[in-house]
Design an enzyme around this catalytic site. Structure first.
Site, PDB file in Angstrom:
ATOM      1  N   GLY A  17       9.221  68.147  10.009  1.00  0.00           N
ATOM      2  CA  GLY A  17      10.085  66.973   9.907  1.00  0.00           C
ATOM      3  C   GLY A  17      10.495  66.537   8.522  1.00  0.00           C
ATOM      4  O   GLY A  17      11.349  65.642   8.386  1.00  0.00           O
TER       5      GLY A  17
ATOM      6  N   GLU B  85       4.085  72.161  10.378  1.00  0.00           N
ATOM      7  CA  GLU B  85       5.110  72.979  11.038  1.00  0.00           C
ATOM      8  C   GLU B  85       6.482  72.764  10.413  1.00  0.00           C
ATOM      9  O   GLU B  85       7.411  72.327  11.075  1.00  0.00           O
ATOM     10  CB  GLU B  85       5.172  72.618  12.530  1.00  0.00           C
ATOM     11  CG  GLU B  85       3.857  72.746  13.285  1.00  0.00           C
ATOM     12  CD  GLU B  85       3.912  72.160  14.700  1.00  0.00           C
ATOM     13  OE1 GLU B  85       4.883  71.415  15.019  1.00  0.00           O
ATOM     14  OE2 GLU B  85       2.996  72.421  15.474  1.00  0.00           O
ATOM     15  N   PRO B  86       6.648  73.054   9.130  1.00  0.00           N
ATOM     16  CA  PRO B  86       7.938  72.808   8.494  1.00  0.00           C
ATOM     17  C   PRO B  86       8.979  73.841   8.926  1.00  0.00           C
ATOM     18  O   PRO B  86       8.665  75.012   9.094  1.00  0.00           O
ATOM     19  CB  PRO B  86       7.619  72.980   7.005  1.00  0.00           C
ATOM     20  CG  PRO B  86       6.514  73.994   6.983  1.00  0.00           C
ATOM     21  CD  PRO B  86       5.671  73.695   8.212  1.00  0.00           C
TER      22      PRO B  86
ATOM     23  N   ARG C  57      25.893  71.423  13.966  1.00  0.00           N
ATOM     24  CA  ARG C  57      25.303  70.175  13.474  1.00  0.00           C
ATOM     25  C   ARG C  57      26.324  69.052  13.248  1.00  0.00           C
ATOM     26  O   ARG C  57      26.075  67.918  13.656  1.00  0.00           O
ATOM     27  CB  ARG C  57      24.467  70.412  12.215  1.00  0.00           C
ATOM     28  CG  ARG C  57      23.259  71.334  12.471  1.00  0.00           C
ATOM     29  CD  ARG C  57      22.322  71.436  11.270  1.00  0.00           C
ATOM     30  NE  ARG C  57      21.699  70.163  10.989  1.00  0.00           N
ATOM     31  CZ  ARG C  57      22.061  69.330  10.038  1.00  0.00           C
ATOM     32  NH1 ARG C  57      23.028  69.657   9.212  1.00  0.00           N
ATOM     33  NH2 ARG C  57      21.462  68.180   9.892  1.00  0.00           N
TER      34      ARG C  57
ATOM     35  N   TYR D  92      25.424  66.050  15.737  1.00  0.00           N
ATOM     36  CA  TYR D  92      24.740  64.900  15.132  1.00  0.00           C
ATOM     37  C   TYR D  92      25.642  64.124  14.184  1.00  0.00           C
ATOM     38  O   TYR D  92      25.176  63.191  13.518  1.00  0.00           O
ATOM     39  CB  TYR D  92      23.535  65.341  14.291  1.00  0.00           C
ATOM     40  CG  TYR D  92      22.576  66.325  14.896  1.00  0.00           C
ATOM     41  CD1 TYR D  92      21.975  66.075  16.132  1.00  0.00           C
ATOM     42  CD2 TYR D  92      22.212  67.472  14.215  1.00  0.00           C
ATOM     43  CE1 TYR D  92      21.055  66.975  16.663  1.00  0.00           C
ATOM     44  CE2 TYR D  92      21.298  68.374  14.732  1.00  0.00           C
ATOM     45  CZ  TYR D  92      20.727  68.118  15.961  1.00  0.00           C
ATOM     46  OH  TYR D  92      19.809  69.001  16.475  1.00  0.00           O
TER      47      TYR D  92
ATOM     48  N   CYS E   2      38.830  75.063  21.041  1.00  0.00           N
ATOM     49  CA  CYS E   2      39.654  74.092  21.746  1.00  0.00           C
ATOM     50  C   CYS E   2      38.845  72.865  22.150  1.00  0.00           C
ATOM     51  O   CYS E   2      38.573  72.649  23.334  1.00  0.00           O
ATOM     52  CB  CYS E   2      40.279  74.760  22.950  1.00  0.00           C
ATOM     53  SG  CYS E   2      41.192  76.218  22.454  1.00  0.00           S
TER      54      CYS E   2
HETATM   55  C1  LIG Z   1      11.618  71.265  15.434  1.00  0.00           C
HETATM   56  C2  LIG Z   1      10.151  71.168  15.306  1.00  0.00           C
HETATM   57  C3  LIG Z   1       9.537  71.354  14.065  1.00  0.00           C
HETATM   58  C4  LIG Z   1      10.291  71.579  12.786  1.00  0.00           C
HETATM   59  O1  LIG Z   1      10.996  70.444  12.382  1.00  0.00           O
HETATM   60  P1  LIG Z   1      11.702  70.423  10.929  1.00  0.00           P
HETATM   61  O2  LIG Z   1      12.356  69.121  10.885  1.00  0.00           O
HETATM   62  O3  LIG Z   1      12.673  71.554  10.907  1.00  0.00           O
HETATM   63  O4  LIG Z   1      10.638  70.587   9.911  1.00  0.00           O
HETATM   64  C5  LIG Z   1       8.154  71.331  14.021  1.00  0.00           C
HETATM   65  N1  LIG Z   1       7.411  71.107  15.137  1.00  0.00           N
HETATM   66  C6  LIG Z   1       7.970  70.913  16.346  1.00  0.00           C
HETATM   67  C7  LIG Z   1       7.117  70.669  17.523  1.00  0.00           C
HETATM   68  C8  LIG Z   1       9.363  70.926  16.471  1.00  0.00           C
HETATM   69  O5  LIG Z   1       9.913  70.716  17.672  1.00  0.00           O
END
Ligand SMILES: *Cc1c(COP(=O)(O)O)cnc(C)c1O
Length: 419
Positions: free
Chosen positions: A239, A273-274, A312, A316, A342
């Protein structure tokens, strides 16, 4: 920092002029820098040195085999959200013991696949998933290592489509319920509780929401310990945001410093989890101007890349910087940069000030390395574009441009239509 830079008014990726690649492979294409990926991963991962941790790259951000292979080589693990992503991760050489599996709708066959491969941890998102996983592990005569993904009810102050840790979001289990689910999980024969997981959203540009989430998770870990449920892993998800325009996200070192401080004395391995922060600014989308149309209210610059290649902006309303591949003098214009699809929603930028352009000019859509190619589709029967990786003065096609034949792969006209 990334490796896309101008030299004599011309955009380079590392030591290769982007124009040279465009001449050889045609446009549009995604272009990734090997060095930027490496640098971003190392800066992020080393920021947690001194704290037990595992950096699991979020495969959905960029799942090209070459990109995954790069992360594997750097010692990274993988965060997958489907059987297909697990398959890719393993194909790229990922160690299953460094793979975590997230997602609200894991199917039984995906659970079984991951169990057979012996992944590190399932991030369970519902009570029913817990039962399904216990049964699957039972059938395979094994135990499933799990964390429960909790929903800490924290507002990450990002786009509603990419905030995931609020009670109104479909992700995770609310804290109180999670405690009960852990107690239930403790009774299941084929479940081994090892962690607590959360992921509060994406493109987050402040540290406080992460710290708040970690505090809530810590509290749960301590409560569980009192009940003799021993947690060894805290997975804080991904995130961390990046600069697309004017955003000033914290440096991974500041982010890590705050989290490591919180982890002090907790005696758990921290999993991260980047996705975006590793890959986002390591890639661009290169496109060619086809036509310029001057309307009475707006000027439209139509390019050969569209919302099917990079969704994107449409999805968004997000900002992607657009830059010329070769800078030239002249008065700037204000235009909508649109694709050939289109749909009125097919745009890469709106009311954007850009340098003067004419047909056949090349443009770079910056910060397109994450959630770019992976979200692409064949809408309007547009073949998906190639992906190229640069290393130093070399470049290599890491995914070929699709051909028209590829568009119809697996389709059949039934016999009954032939009469
Ligand atoms: C999408 C996601 C991420 C990665 O998010 P980023 O904003 O790209 O770092 C990590 N963990 C989970 C569970 C996700 O769904």
């Amino acid at each position: 920092m990334h490796d896309f830079h101008y030299d004599h008014e011309e955009l380079y990726c590392e030591d290769v002029p982007v124009r040279k690649i465009a001449d050889e492979v045609g446009t549009p294409f995604y272009l990734y820098s090997n060095h930027t990926l490496e640098n971003h991963f190392n800066v992020f991962d080393s920021a947690f040195d001194g704290t037990d941790h595992l950096t699991c790259f979020s495969v959905k951000a960029n799942s090209n085999l070459a990109v995954l292979k790069k992360i594997v080589t750097l010692g990274g693990g993988m965060d997958v959200v489907s059987g297909g992503e697990l398959f890719r991760a393993l194909r790229a050489g990922a160690d299953p013991r460094k793979v975590v599996f997230s997602g609200v709708g894991k199917q039984v066959k995906e659970l079984e696949y991951a169990l057979r491969e012996g992944i590190l941890m399932f991030n369970v998102e519902s009570s029913q998933e817990l039962v399904a996983l216990d049964q699957a592990a039972g059938r395979l005569g094994t135990k499933a290592p799990i964390a429960i993904r909790v929903n800490p009810h924290i507002d990450p102050k990002t786009h509603p489509y990419i905030s995931t840790g609020l009670k109104k979001n479909k992700f995770g289990i609310e804290m109180q319920q999670a405690l009960e689910d852990y107690r239930e999980a403790q009774k299941l024969k084929h479940i081994e509780i090892i962690g607590v997981d959360c992921h509060i959203g994406s493109q987050i540009t402040e540290i406080d929401p992460f710290v708040e989430a970690l505090r809530k998770v810590k509290e749960l870990v301590l409560t569980l310990r009192e009940e003799s449920i021993h947690i060894r892993y805290i997975d804080l998800g991904g995130g961390l945001g990046i600069t697309y325009d004017q955003e000033q996200p914290p440096h991974p070192r500041e982010y890590a410093a705050r989290l490591c401080e919180e982890m002090h004395g907790v005696d758990c391995t921290l999993i991260l989890e980047p996705g975006r922060v590793i890959a986002g600014n390591a890639g661009i989308l290169v496109t060619t101007v086809i036509y310029i149309k001057e309307g009475t209210e707006k000027t439209f610059v139509t390019v050969d890349a569209a919302m099917n290649d990079l969704i994107r902006p449409s999805l968004y309303g997000s900002f992607q910087a657009i830059q010329p591949i070769v800078k030239k003098p002249g008065k700037e214009i204000v235009a909508d940069i649109v694709g050939p699809i289109c749909e009125s929603g097919d745009f890469l930028a709106k009311d954007r000030t850009i340098p003067p352009v004419k047909p056949n000019d090349l443009l770079a859509v910056m910060s397109a390395g994450a959630y770019g190619f992976t979200m692409s589709s064949n809408y309007n029967s547009r073949p998906r574009v190639p992906e190229i990786m640069v290393k130093g003065a070399q470049f290599s096609i890491i995914r070929e441009r699709e051909r028209y034949e590829d568009l119809m792969r697996g389709e059949h006209i039934p016999e009954f239509l032939n009469t």
